[in-house]
Design a protein around this motif. Structure first.
Motif, PDB file in Angstrom:
ATOM      1  N   VAL A 156      -0.105  -5.503   2.053  1.00 14.06           N
ATOM      2  CA  VAL A 156       0.478  -4.836   3.168  1.00 14.06           C
ATOM      3  C   VAL A 156      -0.055  -3.311   3.265  1.00 14.06           C
ATOM      4  CG1 VAL A 156       2.331  -4.095   4.790  1.00 14.06           C
ATOM      5  CG2 VAL A 156       2.547  -6.031   3.153  1.00 14.06           C
ATOM      6  N   LEU A 157      -0.833  -3.004   4.134  1.00 17.42           N
ATOM      7  CA  LEU A 157      -1.437  -1.571   3.972  1.00 17.42           C
ATOM      8  C   LEU A 157      -1.081  -0.680   5.386  1.00 17.42           C
ATOM      9  CD1 LEU A 157      -5.225  -2.679   3.549  1.00 17.42           C
ATOM     10  CD2 LEU A 157      -3.489  -1.728   1.710  1.00 17.42           C
ATOM     11  N   ALA A 186      -7.893   0.457  -1.456  1.00 15.64           N
ATOM     12  CA  ALA A 186      -7.727  -0.101  -0.358  1.00 15.64           C
ATOM     13  C   ALA A 186      -8.687  -0.808   0.184  1.00 15.64           C
ATOM     14  CB  ALA A 186      -7.305   0.986   1.020  1.00 15.64           C
ATOM     15  N   MET A 187     -10.122  -0.625  -0.276  1.00 17.15           N
ATOM     16  CA  MET A 187     -11.156  -1.466   0.263  1.00 17.15           C
ATOM     17  C   MET A 187     -11.176  -2.781  -0.505  1.00 17.15           C
ATOM     18  SD  MET A 187     -14.332   1.146   0.639  1.00 17.15           S
ATOM     19  CE  MET A 187     -14.469   2.128   2.211  1.00 17.15           C
ATOM     20  N   ASP A 188     -10.901  -2.684  -1.762  1.00 19.71           N
ATOM     21  CA  ASP A 188     -10.946  -3.679  -2.812  1.00 19.71           C
ATOM     22  C   ASP A 188      -9.636  -4.767  -2.316  1.00 19.71           C
ATOM     23  OD1 ASP A 188     -12.718  -3.048  -5.143  1.00 19.71           O
ATOM     24  OD2 ASP A 188     -11.597  -1.185  -4.538  1.00 19.71           O
ATOM     25  N   LEU A 189      -8.554  -4.231  -2.123  1.00 17.77           N
ATOM     26  CA  LEU A 189      -7.476  -4.991  -1.495  1.00 17.77           C
ATOM     27  C   LEU A 189      -7.597  -5.747  -0.115  1.00 17.77           C
ATOM     28  CD1 LEU A 189      -4.349  -2.587  -2.284  1.00 17.77           C
ATOM     29  CD2 LEU A 189      -4.688  -4.736  -3.342  1.00 17.77           C
ATOM     30  N   ALA A 190      -8.518  -5.098   0.684  1.00 16.20           N
ATOM     31  CA  ALA A 190      -8.542  -5.242   2.013  1.00 16.20           C
ATOM     32  C   ALA A 190      -9.664  -6.822   1.903  1.00 16.20           C
ATOM     33  CB  ALA A 190      -9.120  -4.392   3.006  1.00 16.20           C
ATOM     34  N   GLY A 226       0.874  -1.233  -0.021  1.00 18.20           N
ATOM     35  CA  GLY A 226      -0.115   0.050  -0.012  1.00 18.20           C
ATOM     36  C   GLY A 226       0.942   1.390  -0.054  1.00 18.20           C
ATOM     37  N   ILE A 227       0.152   2.263  -0.085  1.00 14.61           N
ATOM     38  CA  ILE A 227       0.694   3.729  -0.278  1.00 14.61           C
ATOM     39  C   ILE A 227       1.388   4.062   1.216  1.00 14.61           C
ATOM     40  CG2 ILE A 227       0.312   5.976  -0.412  1.00 14.61           C
ATOM     41  CD1 ILE A 227      -1.804   5.406  -2.356  1.00 14.61           C
ATOM     42  N   GLY A 228       2.495   4.740   1.132  1.00 14.64           N
ATOM     43  CA  GLY A 228       3.080   5.155   2.297  1.00 14.64           C
ATOM     44  C   GLY A 228       3.965   4.040   2.883  1.00 14.64           C
ATOM     45  N   MET A 229       4.085   3.700   4.205  1.00 16.75           N
ATOM     46  CA  MET A 229       5.247   3.154   4.772  1.00 16.75           C
ATOM     47  C   MET A 229       5.277   1.658   4.212  1.00 16.75           C
ATOM     48  SD  MET A 229       5.551   1.776   9.044  1.00 16.75           S
ATOM     49  CE  MET A 229       4.776   3.229   9.478  1.00 16.75           C
ATOM     50  N   PRO A 230       4.227   0.899   3.729  1.00 15.28           N
ATOM     51  CA  PRO A 230       4.649  -0.360   2.884  1.00 15.28           C
ATOM     52  C   PRO A 230       5.640  -0.381   1.861  1.00 15.28           C
ATOM     53  CG  PRO A 230       2.283  -0.081   3.771  1.00 15.28           C
ATOM     54  CD  PRO A 230       2.953   1.036   3.962  1.00 15.28           C
ATOM     55  N   THR A 231       5.649   0.638   1.174  1.00 11.67           N
ATOM     56  CA  THR A 231       6.463   0.822   0.063  1.00 11.67           C
ATOM     57  C   THR A 231       7.881   0.524   0.572  1.00 11.67           C
ATOM     58  OG1 THR A 231       6.807   3.185   0.108  1.00 11.67           O
ATOM     59  CG2 THR A 231       4.936   2.326  -1.281  1.00 11.67           C
ATOM     60  N   LEU A 232       8.312   0.744   1.767  1.00 10.18           N
ATOM     61  CA  LEU A 232       9.560   0.500   1.970  1.00 10.18           C
ATOM     62  C   LEU A 232       9.995  -0.820   1.740  1.00 10.18           C
ATOM     63  CD1 LEU A 232       9.612   2.672   5.104  1.00 10.18           C
ATOM     64  CD2 LEU A 232      10.884   3.470   3.104  1.00 10.18           C
ATOM     65  N   VAL A 233       9.132  -1.654   2.130  1.00 12.70           N
ATOM     66  CA  VAL A 233       9.232  -2.991   1.915  1.00 12.70           C
ATOM     67  C   VAL A 233      10.189  -3.582   1.197  1.00 12.70           C
ATOM     68  CG1 VAL A 233       8.203  -5.417   2.197  1.00 12.70           C
ATOM     69  CG2 VAL A 233       7.108  -3.640   3.309  1.00 12.70           C
ATOM     70  N   THR A 234       9.710  -2.799  -0.317  1.00 14.12           N
ATOM     71  CA  THR A 234      10.478  -3.484  -1.613  1.00 14.12           C
ATOM     72  C   THR A 234      12.110  -3.508  -1.402  1.00 14.12           C
ATOM     73  OG1 THR A 234      10.612  -1.103  -2.251  1.00 14.12           O
ATOM     74  CG2 THR A 234       8.596  -2.537  -2.847  1.00 14.12           C
ATOM     75  N   GLU A 235      12.637  -2.660  -0.604  1.00 11.49           N
ATOM     76  CA  GLU A 235      13.977  -2.482  -0.216  1.00 11.49           C
ATOM     77  C   GLU A 235      14.688  -3.723   0.273  1.00 11.49           C
ATOM     78  OE1 GLU A 235      15.087   1.258   1.353  1.00 11.49           O
ATOM     79  OE2 GLU A 235      13.635   2.378  -0.190  1.00 11.49           O
ATOM     80  N   HIS A 236      13.784  -4.460   1.048  1.00  9.02           N
ATOM     81  CA  HIS A 236      14.240  -5.579   2.087  1.00  9.02           C
ATOM     82  C   HIS A 236      13.945  -7.123   1.227  1.00  9.02           C
ATOM     83  CE1 HIS A 236      15.250  -2.546   4.949  1.00  9.02           C
ATOM     84  NE2 HIS A 236      14.387  -1.856   4.699  1.00  9.02           N
ATOM     85  N   ILE A 237      13.014  -7.129   0.372  1.00 10.05           N
ATOM     86  CA  ILE A 237      12.799  -8.504  -0.080  1.00 10.05           C
ATOM     87  C   ILE A 237      14.062  -9.231  -0.668  1.00 10.05           C
ATOM     88  CG2 ILE A 237      11.373  -9.496  -1.702  1.00 10.05           C
ATOM     89  CD1 ILE A 237       9.565  -7.356  -1.657  1.00 10.05           C
ATOM     90  N   GLY A 271     -10.195  -7.290  13.741  1.00 11.42           N
ATOM     91  CA  GLY A 271      -9.536  -7.162  12.351  1.00 11.42           C
ATOM     92  C   GLY A 271     -10.003  -6.191  11.444  1.00 11.42           C
ATOM     93  N   ASP A 272     -10.930  -5.263  12.058  1.00 10.71           N
ATOM     94  CA  ASP A 272     -11.329  -4.323  11.397  1.00 10.71           C
ATOM     95  C   ASP A 272     -10.066  -3.259  11.217  1.00 10.71           C
ATOM     96  OD1 ASP A 272     -14.116  -5.433  11.556  1.00 10.71           O
ATOM     97  OD2 ASP A 272     -14.779  -3.810  12.881  1.00 10.71           O
ATOM     98  N   ILE A 273     -10.068  -2.665   9.953  1.00 12.16           N
ATOM     99  CA  ILE A 273      -9.123  -1.664   9.656  1.00 12.16           C
ATOM    100  C   ILE A 273      -9.808  -0.208   9.155  1.00 12.16           C
ATOM    101  CG2 ILE A 273      -9.053  -2.529   7.408  1.00 12.16           C
ATOM    102  CD1 ILE A 273      -5.969  -1.829   7.088  1.00 12.16           C
ATOM    103  N   ALA A 274      -9.230   0.813   9.486  1.00 20.28           N
ATOM    104  CA  ALA A 274      -9.456   2.038   9.157  1.00 20.28           C
ATOM    105  C   ALA A 274      -8.335   3.054   8.814  1.00 20.28           C
ATOM    106  CB  ALA A 274     -10.054   3.125  10.316  1.00 20.28           C
ATOM    107  N   ASN A 275      -8.177   2.863   7.330  1.00 25.22           N
ATOM    108  CA  ASN A 275      -6.908   3.736   6.863  1.00 25.22           C
ATOM    109  C   ASN A 275      -7.354   4.661   6.040  1.00 25.22           C
ATOM    110  OD1 ASN A 275      -7.635   2.137   4.602  1.00 25.22           O
ATOM    111  ND2 ASN A 275      -5.301   1.504   4.067  1.00 25.22           N
ATOM    112  N   TRP A 276      -8.600   5.302   5.835  1.00 20.58           N
ATOM    113  CA  TRP A 276      -8.631   6.494   4.780  1.00 20.58           C
ATOM    114  C   TRP A 276      -9.452   7.672   5.909  1.00 20.58           C
ATOM    115  CZ3 TRP A 276     -13.504   8.359   4.025  1.00 20.58           C
ATOM    116  CH2 TRP A 276     -14.444   7.529   4.339  1.00 20.58           C
TER     117      TRP A 276
END
Length: 233
Positions: free
Chosen positions: A102-103, A131-135, A26-37, A112-117
């Motif tokens: 990853v959101l 995000a809704m479609d992904l979740a 997802g947008i934001g913090m999750p994009t950092l994951v690409t550097e560690h795969i 397990g509810d999520i609020a991210n907008w």
């Protein structure tokens, strides 16, 4: 006490990916994951704007100035990648064809509810994006977030007070104090940094907490640079 940095949190997320998983970040913090795969895992990164197979972000693979991900960041493609229109990309998401998303989140509830907008000031429409479609369409929804707001209120709560993105979908939360599984309407510490104890954990988590016999493990800090040396899935 040393809290996990955003890059260290991203590192723990990447180390939990199973081999050959199709993952949306997802947008934001999750994009950092690409550097560690780890390169040998064979992970396929999906972007809802129509990419399957984004390359891992490394100095050896410069981004293509003509390609962007959903965060409007320039990206590169790995061998075998494909590009499609939004309709097909969202069909992948809604049809359950991704393995993990990853959101980021403002709140996660113990069920397990999520609020991210959020409706920003002056915005006529909510900025929900995909995000809704992904979740609701991805079998495993993991969240990367900081546990406390600026006013020191917990974001890991019994019930979300913000508008929901999806209900009952989050299975794991990665934060600056450790990793939590979301099970049976509880936050179950999976691994914690040294210094966080059963007595002190309610300072960060306001929702119900359950302690498993085989968890939590202590996260040894600082994290080293060996890909794949983390906690496992």
């Amino acid at each position: 006490m040393h809290y996990l940095t955003r890059n260290e949190i991203a590192r723990l997320v990447a180390e939990d990916f199973p081999q050959y998983a199709v993952v949306n970040l997802g947008i934001g913090m999750p994009t950092l994951v690409t550097e560690h795969i780890a390169p040998g895992l064979g992970i396929y990164l999906h972007s809802e704007n129509g990419i399957l197979g984004m390359a891992q972000r490394t100095p050896q693979v410069p981004p293509d100035p003509d390609l962007i991900n959903a965060s409007k960041e320039n990206v590169a493609l790995q061998p075998g990648a494909s590009i499609c229109d939004h309709a097909l990309s969202f069909t992948m998401m809604r049809g359950g064809h991704l393995d993990i998303t990853v959101l980021g989140a403002f709140e996660v509830a113990a069920n397990g509810d999520i609020a991210n907008w959020a409706l920003g000031e002056g915005d006529p429409l909510p900025s929900v994006g995909g995000a809704m479609d992904l979740a609701v369409g991805t079998p495993k929804v993991w969240v990367m977030m900081e546990t406390l707001t600026r006013s020191k209120a917990s974001r890991l709560v019994a019930h979300c007070s913000l508008p929901l993105t999806a209900q009952g979908v989050v299975s794991r939360v990665y934060s600056e104090i450790g990793v939590f599984d979301v099970e049976d309407n509880h936050f179950v510490p999976r691994s914690l940094i040294a210094g966080v104890t059963p007595a002190s954990l309610p300072e960060w988590v306001s929702g119900p907490i359950a302690w498993a016999v085989d968890r939590p493990r202590v996260i040894e800090l600082p994290l080293d640079d060996r890909a794949g040396s983390g906690l496992g899935s």
